[in-house]
Design an enzyme around this catalytic site. Sequence first.
Site, PDB file in Angstrom:
ATOM      1  N   GLY A  19       1.193  -1.316   0.005  1.00  0.00           N
ATOM      2  CA  GLY A  19       0.197  -0.263   0.224  1.00  0.00           C
ATOM      3  C   GLY A  19       0.832   1.177   0.117  1.00  0.00           C
ATOM      4  N   ASN A  21       1.508   2.732  -2.689  1.00  0.00           N
ATOM      5  CA  ASN A  21       0.879   3.942  -3.848  1.00  0.00           C
ATOM      6  C   ASN A  21      -0.430   4.506  -3.237  1.00  0.00           C
ATOM      7  OD1 ASN A  21       1.979   3.889  -6.680  1.00  0.00           O
ATOM      8  ND2 ASN A  21       2.434   1.874  -5.873  1.00  0.00           N
ATOM      9  N   MET A  97      -3.393  -6.731  -7.361  1.00  0.00           N
ATOM     10  CA  MET A  97      -2.805  -8.106  -7.774  1.00  0.00           C
ATOM     11  C   MET A  97      -3.760  -9.573  -8.230  1.00  0.00           C
ATOM     12  SD  MET A  97       0.374  -7.529  -7.999  1.00  0.00           S
ATOM     13  CE  MET A  97       0.607  -8.502  -8.553  1.00  0.00           C
ATOM     14  N   ARG A  98      -5.042  -9.348  -8.556  1.00  0.00           N
ATOM     15  CA  ARG A  98      -6.045 -10.272  -8.878  1.00  0.00           C
ATOM     16  C   ARG A  98      -6.070  -9.277 -10.972  1.00  0.00           C
ATOM     17  NH1 ARG A  98      -6.624 -14.120  -7.478  1.00  0.00           N
ATOM     18  NH2 ARG A  98      -8.068 -15.386  -8.086  1.00  0.00           N
ATOM     19  N   LEU A 100      -8.414  -9.150 -13.264  1.00  0.00           N
ATOM     20  CA  LEU A 100     -10.090  -9.204 -13.378  1.00  0.00           C
ATOM     21  C   LEU A 100     -10.632  -9.582 -14.444  1.00  0.00           C
ATOM     22  CD1 LEU A 100     -10.321  -5.395 -12.388  1.00  0.00           C
ATOM     23  CD2 LEU A 100     -10.426  -7.300 -10.902  1.00  0.00           C
ATOM     24  N   ASN A 114      -4.848   2.320 -14.096  1.00  0.00           N
ATOM     25  CA  ASN A 114      -3.977   1.054 -12.952  1.00  0.00           C
ATOM     26  C   ASN A 114      -2.645   1.324 -13.097  1.00  0.00           C
ATOM     27  OD1 ASN A 114      -3.105  -1.243 -11.691  1.00  0.00           O
ATOM     28  ND2 ASN A 114      -1.660  -2.481 -13.855  1.00  0.00           N
ATOM     29  N   HIS A 116       1.122  -0.042 -13.191  1.00  0.00           N
ATOM     30  CA  HIS A 116       2.184  -0.757 -13.558  1.00  0.00           C
ATOM     31  C   HIS A 116       4.011  -0.681 -13.888  1.00  0.00           C
ATOM     32  CE1 HIS A 116       3.193  -4.751 -15.613  1.00  0.00           C
ATOM     33  NE2 HIS A 116       4.190  -4.816 -15.965  1.00  0.00           N
ATOM     34  N   SER A 143       3.964   3.046 -15.659  1.00  0.00           N
ATOM     35  CA  SER A 143       2.971   3.217 -16.823  1.00  0.00           C
ATOM     36  C   SER A 143       2.113   3.463 -15.543  1.00  0.00           C
ATOM     37  CB  SER A 143       2.780   2.424 -17.724  1.00  0.00           C
ATOM     38  OG  SER A 143       4.249   2.603 -17.655  1.00  0.00           O
ATOM     39  N   THR A 148      -8.469  -1.981 -19.779  1.00  0.00           N
ATOM     40  CA  THR A 148      -9.260  -3.348 -20.709  1.00  0.00           C
ATOM     41  C   THR A 148      -9.215  -4.098 -20.654  1.00  0.00           C
ATOM     42  OG1 THR A 148      -7.295  -2.716 -22.343  1.00  0.00           O
ATOM     43  CG2 THR A 148      -8.700  -1.149 -21.939  1.00  0.00           C
ATOM     44  N   LEU A 151      -4.524  -7.469 -20.457  1.00  0.00           N
ATOM     45  CA  LEU A 151      -3.645  -7.135 -19.607  1.00  0.00           C
ATOM     46  C   LEU A 151      -2.795  -6.417 -20.000  1.00  0.00           C
ATOM     47  CD1 LEU A 151      -3.413  -8.436 -16.752  1.00  0.00           C
ATOM     48  CD2 LEU A 151      -1.733  -9.894 -17.740  1.00  0.00           C
ATOM     49  N   ASP A 152      -2.778  -5.400 -18.970  1.00  0.00           N
ATOM     50  CA  ASP A 152      -1.344  -4.750 -18.706  1.00  0.00           C
ATOM     51  C   ASP A 152      -1.554  -3.715 -19.595  1.00  0.00           C
ATOM     52  OD1 ASP A 152      -0.541  -4.698 -16.443  1.00  0.00           O
ATOM     53  OD2 ASP A 152       0.461  -6.108 -16.928  1.00  0.00           O
ATOM     54  N   GLN A 178       9.511   2.310  -8.192  1.00  0.00           N
ATOM     55  CA  GLN A 178       8.521   3.320  -6.962  1.00  0.00           C
ATOM     56  C   GLN A 178       8.162   4.790  -6.194  1.00  0.00           C
ATOM     57  OE1 GLN A 178       7.294   0.679  -3.128  1.00  0.00           O
ATOM     58  NE2 GLN A 178       5.462  -0.257  -4.818  1.00  0.00           N
TER      59      GLN A 178
HETATM   60  C1  GRF Z   1       4.084  -1.205  -7.066  1.00  0.00           C
HETATM   61  O1  GRF Z   1       4.988  -1.448  -7.963  1.00  0.00           O
HETATM   62  C2  GRF Z   1       2.619  -1.017  -8.893  1.00  0.00           C
HETATM   63  O2  GRF Z   1       3.462  -0.358 -10.075  1.00  0.00           O
HETATM   64  C3  GRF Z   1       2.380  -2.331  -9.093  1.00  0.00           C
HETATM   65  O3  GRF Z   1       2.298  -3.192  -7.861  1.00  0.00           O
HETATM   66  C4  GRF Z   1       3.504  -2.539  -7.006  1.00  0.00           C
HETATM   67  C5  GRF Z   1       2.258  -2.447  -5.834  1.00  0.00           C
HETATM   68  O4  GRF Z   1       3.216  -1.692  -4.645  1.00  0.00           O
HETATM   69  N1  GRF Z   1       1.019  -2.984  -9.946  1.00  0.00           N
HETATM   70  P1  GRF Z   1       1.943  -1.151  -3.359  1.00  0.00           P
HETATM   71  O5  GRF Z   1       1.819  -1.581  -2.799  1.00  0.00           O
HETATM   72  O6  GRF Z   1       1.407   0.464  -3.569  1.00  0.00           O
HETATM   73  O7  GRF Z   1       3.376  -0.294  -2.594  1.00  0.00           O
END
Ligand code: GRF
Length: 220
Positions: A19, A21, A97-98, A100, A114, A116, A143, A148, A151-152, A178
């Site tokens: 978490g 982000n 991490m699922r 959809l 999202n 990535h 990015s 859509t 995936l990614d 990050q």
């Molecule tokens: C991030 O690196 C993001 O790019 C990827 O998952 C990670 C999530 O990190 N999709 P956090 O849980 O926000 O620390």
Amino acid sequence: MKADPSPRPKILILVSGEGSNLQALIEASRERDYPADIVAVGSNQAKAPALAKAAHANIPTFVIEHGRYGSRDEFDGALMQEIRRHNPDLIVLAGFMRILTEGFVRALRGQLLNIHPSLLPKYTGLNTHQRALNAGDKLHGVSVHFVTEELDGGPIVAQAQIAVGADDSAETLAQKVQAQEHVLYPIVVRWCCEGRVQLGAEQVLFDGQALHQPLVLPAN
Ligand code: GRF
């Protein structure tokens, strides 16, 4: 009391892990001029540290554990029900991490963002930092894209680049990427909530104009 003529956009954030982000978005949303409120945080992992960060910020949380559902459709159905209950304008995947289902993604077209950890379209999927190193890339990054069915693969709004140094490892790249994620995601979420960024028929629209290339925060 006078009815508010323009209610603030509502964001719902989905997480599975640390978490960081989410924390960046919480901090941004506390800025006086931030144009949106985080109304809920949901996770497929009951033990995700991200949930504690949300609770600490007094944001309502919910958990839909994927292991309790017999199929992706059932899981996505339960998730959709919870999302509808909060009625958000924007759903922000922040380390969720699922994968959809197509129906879920189609139903929320233009409302799902999202982040990535690569310069898409390079390196969809996992282990992006090691793959950038293996390829000898001099630039790497992150990015933010609309989700859509692919995936990614949805239309990219913006990217932040980092320079890859000779001494970098997958771990140091992850840290550098990050740090950029925490800058980029709140900016793009802000643009979406201000209506500046939208998903058009095929492309991202920025201030009503088709975006032919993602916006880029260059490496310094
Ligand atoms: C991030 O690196 C993001 O790019 C990827 O998952 C990670 C999530 O990190 N999709 P956090 O849980 O926000 O620390």
